[in-house]
Design a protein around this motif. Structure first.
Motif, PDB file in Angstrom:
ATOM      1  N   VAL A 242      -3.607  12.044   9.467  1.00 42.46           N
ATOM      2  CA  VAL A 242      -3.514  10.683   8.943  1.00 42.46           C
ATOM      3  C   VAL A 242      -4.434   9.783   9.753  1.00 42.46           C
ATOM      4  N   ALA A 243      -4.952   8.722   9.125  1.00 42.63           N
ATOM      5  CA  ALA A 243      -5.855   7.798   9.820  1.00 42.63           C
ATOM      6  C   ALA A 243      -5.866   6.455   9.119  1.00 42.63           C
ATOM      7  N   PHE A 244      -5.759   5.361   9.898  1.00 42.96           N
ATOM      8  CA  PHE A 244      -5.872   4.002   9.380  1.00 42.96           C
ATOM      9  C   PHE A 244      -7.336   3.591   9.278  1.00 42.96           C
ATOM     10  N   ASN A 245      -7.617   2.639   8.338  1.00 41.87           N
ATOM     11  CA  ASN A 245      -8.922   1.977   8.377  1.00 41.87           C
ATOM     12  C   ASN A 245      -8.880   0.900   9.455  1.00 41.87           C
ATOM     13  N   ASP A 246     -10.028   0.241   9.703  1.00 48.75           N
ATOM     14  CA  ASP A 246     -10.118  -0.678  10.837  1.00 48.75           C
ATOM     15  C   ASP A 246      -9.234  -1.911  10.710  1.00 48.75           C
ATOM     16  N   GLY A 248      -6.315  -1.946   9.045  1.00 44.91           N
ATOM     17  CA  GLY A 248      -4.927  -1.540   8.904  1.00 44.91           C
ATOM     18  C   GLY A 248      -4.326  -1.698   7.538  1.00 44.91           C
ATOM     19  N   SER A 249      -5.155  -2.009   6.539  1.00 44.34           N
ATOM     20  CA  SER A 249      -4.620  -2.224   5.192  1.00 44.34           C
ATOM     21  C   SER A 249      -4.457  -0.928   4.404  1.00 44.34           C
ATOM     22  N   LYS A 250      -5.159   0.090   4.804  1.00 49.64           N
ATOM     23  CA  LYS A 250      -5.115   1.371   4.102  1.00 49.64           C
ATOM     24  C   LYS A 250      -5.077   2.501   5.125  1.00 49.64           C
ATOM     25  N   PHE A 251      -4.607   3.645   4.663  1.00 51.65           N
ATOM     26  CA  PHE A 251      -4.698   4.828   5.516  1.00 51.65           C
ATOM     27  C   PHE A 251      -4.995   6.054   4.666  1.00 51.65           C
ATOM     28  N   TRP A 263      -4.091   5.569   0.695  1.00 53.11           N
ATOM     29  CA  TRP A 263      -2.840   4.864   0.469  1.00 53.11           C
ATOM     30  C   TRP A 263      -2.975   3.376   0.788  1.00 53.11           C
ATOM     31  N   ASN A 264      -2.253   2.562   0.027  1.00 55.35           N
ATOM     32  CA  ASN A 264      -2.114   1.145   0.332  1.00 55.35           C
ATOM     33  C   ASN A 264      -0.904   0.982   1.241  1.00 55.35           C
ATOM     34  N   VAL A 265      -1.100   0.373   2.389  1.00 57.33           N
ATOM     35  CA  VAL A 265      -0.024   0.280   3.375  1.00 57.33           C
ATOM     36  C   VAL A 265       1.127  -0.591   2.881  1.00 57.33           C
ATOM     37  N   GLU A 266       0.822  -1.712   2.267  1.00 53.80           N
ATOM     38  CA  GLU A 266       1.875  -2.635   1.847  1.00 53.80           C
ATOM     39  C   GLU A 266       2.740  -2.074   0.722  1.00 53.80           C
ATOM     40  N   VAL A 270      -0.501   5.447  -3.787  1.00 45.74           N
ATOM     41  CA  VAL A 270      -1.777   6.162  -3.683  1.00 45.74           C
ATOM     42  C   VAL A 270      -2.812   5.442  -4.520  1.00 45.74           C
ATOM     43  N   GLU A 271      -3.914   5.006  -3.897  1.00 41.94           N
ATOM     44  CA  GLU A 271      -4.986   4.320  -4.622  1.00 41.94           C
ATOM     45  C   GLU A 271      -6.019   5.303  -5.157  1.00 41.94           C
ATOM     46  N   LYS A 272      -6.203   6.403  -4.488  1.00 41.66           N
ATOM     47  CA  LYS A 272      -7.208   7.377  -4.916  1.00 41.66           C
ATOM     48  C   LYS A 272      -6.898   8.738  -4.303  1.00 41.66           C
TER      49      LYS A 272
END
Length: 644
Positions: A242-246, A248-251, A263-266, A270-272
């Motif tokens: 697992v890994a977050f983007n810079d 923190g809105s997606k991982f 994934w959308n964190v909020e 699954v976005e894609k």
């Protein structure tokens, strides 16, 4: 106040409940003797064909070796200058990313190092080990600062939060633990996964932690309350990374179901979903600008994906075992990979660009070379054509289509005004400006190769009768050298006095190299050392060295004076088909059956780059006169021009 307190309590209870939910072969002309005929030809006017490559290719900048077993984990410091790697050999190593050199070996642990992380300020390195112990290395003091008996199983993941005040660890004991980095005390145990925890990552401000597990789920933890916010069950296989983007809105998550999910964190949605790997995905990472992701896994490949389109832009080949860990450098120009083949590789995705792909031949392209000033390329193909290309525009200027058989070779003379082409029985000389065929000579013997001498007054043919020297003015055969030896490859030295060849006496592939005096026709030297057929030969810039390629999967560098092999270049897994030496003798380029080109440092014999882009074997490579470009041909019917 009482109502507010009750609402907070209800929210907490609901969060706890949610966290606990698991969830071509023609015959020769009969009886025909070598009788030259002059055959004029009209100028051909083909349509230009140019297919630009969308975006850069990539090259392997560096192989970092030193570990004696699997490289399990890698991590960069904040500045991107240092790399730490953890290995099953029981060591961690600190590497200088600019030089690829090992600066420090961290050892003496008697346990495999499964996970590593740099403290945000670079002062410490956390190592999670198979013995359940976390070891904190003090970089300046060069010793273990803390030893924490942390878990009852392998520690597969460690991660610092944004300010380095908390260290998270994930283990095969199914738990995640949060540690105060000042005291070394356990702040909280996060329970909820029902199988091994494989990966943990903090978001940008340290308020959330995401974890992946072999129970096929992902959990998002709210750190201020030490509670699980969501349990995400979108994968059908174990979650390995697992890994977050810079921001923190997606991982990202990588799984044993061969997919990567965004994934959308909020929302926890699954976005894609990215598909393309053949086996489990073991490592995923975001680029810092958030536009790309990189993934690697059991299929031994690394893939770069476009976040917006979901398309795989590039696939990196080079590792020989599972990809265990990946990261982008700070400016997203490089990717660093760690593998169970014990290697760390640094890949450059911002240079080594394929400037243009030339398409227009409809069968295997056997040869392509630059003219004297690097502005034109001539190519030869099994489709019976010779084509002249403009390097600047990538357009086909002329197609010379008078050959009756597949064209094996095409080369320019020293001024770039003439082209010599050969099919399997005929060689032709063309005027480049008009596109007219000025001479056509048909022989009794199968032609393998044809070159001009240094001043363009002679044609040197390698065929089943040996080496034939033809005068261009009279179109007469002057002499035959190495008679009755099958000559497959030729090269001429810088002053035009010597030629080198391979041979095939008695019908068996000869693995020797011979130097011939062009004036006397005598064999002066024989070089022995290759185990199989020699495929390509070249002199260096001053004629003191010879470079040879062979079916034995090696390249050898020979000293002409001593006849000694000075260096053998290895590392190939398939046969080497082609090579060239640049004009100052500092670099070698090779092409092979593995569909790759390799750039070698002549002096050290080390690989500088591995260049991918063709999808079939590469029978021809050629440096431009100034060494800034390489042209390659392939059995994928394309020609590629590379900036170097």
């Amino acid at each position: 106040m009482k109502i507010l307190e009750w609402l907070i309590l209800i929210v907490i209870i609901l969060m706890i409940i949610n966290c606990s939910s698991p969830d071509d072969d023609p015959s020769p002309p009969t009886g025909q003797s070598p009788s030259p005929t002059i055959t004029p030809a009209p100028i051909q006017t083909p349509e230009p064909v140019q297919t630009p490559v969308p975006g850069p290719q990539y090259k392997l900048l560096c192989n970092i070796s030193g570990h004696r077993s699997d490289v399990n984990s890698i991590a960069l410091n904040k500045e991107g200058t240092k790399l730490v790697s953890g290995s099953s050999d029981g060591t961690a190593r600190i590497w200088n990313l600019a030089t690829g050199s090992c600066e420090r070996v961290l050892e003496g642990f008697n346990a495999e190092v499964l996970s590593v992380a740099f403290h945000p300020d670079g002062s410490k390195i956390a190592m999670g080990c198979e013995d359940g112990v976390i070891r904190i290395w003090n970089v300046s003091a060069e010793n273990v600062d803390k030893t924490i008996i942390a878990h009852s199983g392998n520690i597969t993941a460690v991660a610092y939060n944004h300010d380095g005040s908390i260290l998270a660890s994930g283990s095969y004991d199914n738990t995640i633990k949060l540690w105060d980095t000042t005291t070394g005390e356990c702040m909280r145990i996060l329970n909820g996964h029902s199988d091994h925890v494989t990966s943990v990552a903090f978001n940008d401000d340290g308020t959330r932690l995401v974890s992946g597990s072999e129970d096929n789920t992902i959990k998002i933890w709210f750190i201020p309350l030490f509670l699980c916010e969501m349990t995400l069950a979108g994968h059908t296989g174990k979650v390995y990374s697992v890994a977050f983007n810079d921001d923190g809105s997606k991982f990202l998550s990588g799984s044993g179901d061969e997919t990567i999910k965004l994934w959308n964190v909020e929302t926890g949605l699954v976005e894609k979903t990215f598909t393309g790997h053949d086996y489990s995905v073991y490592s995923v990472a975001f680029s810092h600008d958030g536009s790309k992701i990189v993934s690697g896994g059991f299929d031994e490949t690394i893939k770069i994906w476009d976040i917006e389109t979901g398309e795989c832009e590039k696939t990196f080949y080079g590792h020989t075992y599972h990809i265990s860990s990946l990261t982008f450098n700070q400016n997203d120009t490089k990717i660093i990979s760690g593998s169970d083949d014990n290697m760390i590789k640094i890949w450059d995705i911002a240079s080594g660009e394929c400037e243009v792909t030339l398409t227009g031949h409809y069968n295997d392209v056997n040869r392509a070379v630059f003219n004297h000033d690097g502005t034109k390329i001539v190519s030869a193909s099994w489709d019976k054509s010779v084509k002249i290309w403009d390097v600047g525009t990538g357009s086909c200027e002329k197609s010379l289509d008078e050959h009756s058989y597949s064209v094996i070779s095409a080369v320019y003379n020293h001024t770039g005004t003439k082209v010599l082409s050969s099919d399997i029985y005929t060689f032709k000389i063309w005027d480049v400006e008009t596109g007219n065929c000025e001479a056509s000579v048909t022989l009794d013997f199968y032609i393998y190769t044809a070159i001009f001498n240094q001043d363009g007054t002679k044609v040197i043919i390698g065929n089943r009768n040996g080496i034939e020297l033809w005068d261009i003015q009279s179109l007469s055969l002057e002499k035959t050298i190495a008679e009755n030896i099958i000559i497959r490859t030729l090269a001429i030295n810088h002053d035009g006095t010597k030629i080198i060849s391979n041979g095939e006496p008695g019908g068996f592939y000869e693995n020797t190299i011979k130097i011939w005096d062009l004036q006397t026709g005598e064999c002066e030297k024989i070089f022995e050392g290759h185990q199989e057929q020699i495929t390509s030969l070249a002199f260096n810039h001053d004629g003191t060295k010879i470079v040879s390629a062979s079916f034995d999967e090696t390249i050898k560098i020979w000293d002409v004076e001593s006849e000694n092999c000075e260096r053998t270049l290895t590392g190939f897994t398939y046969r080497v088909l082609s090579l060239d030496v640049n004009s100052d003798g500092t670099k070698i380029v090779s092409g092979g059956e593995d569909n790759t080109m390799r750039i070698w440092d002549f002096q050290s014999g080390h690989i500088d780059q591995i260049i991918f882009g063709h999808t079939q074997s590469i029978p021809s490579v050629d440096f431009s006169p100034d060494g800034s470009k390489i042209v390659s041909t392939s059995y994928d019917d394309t020609i590629k021009i590379w900036s170097f």
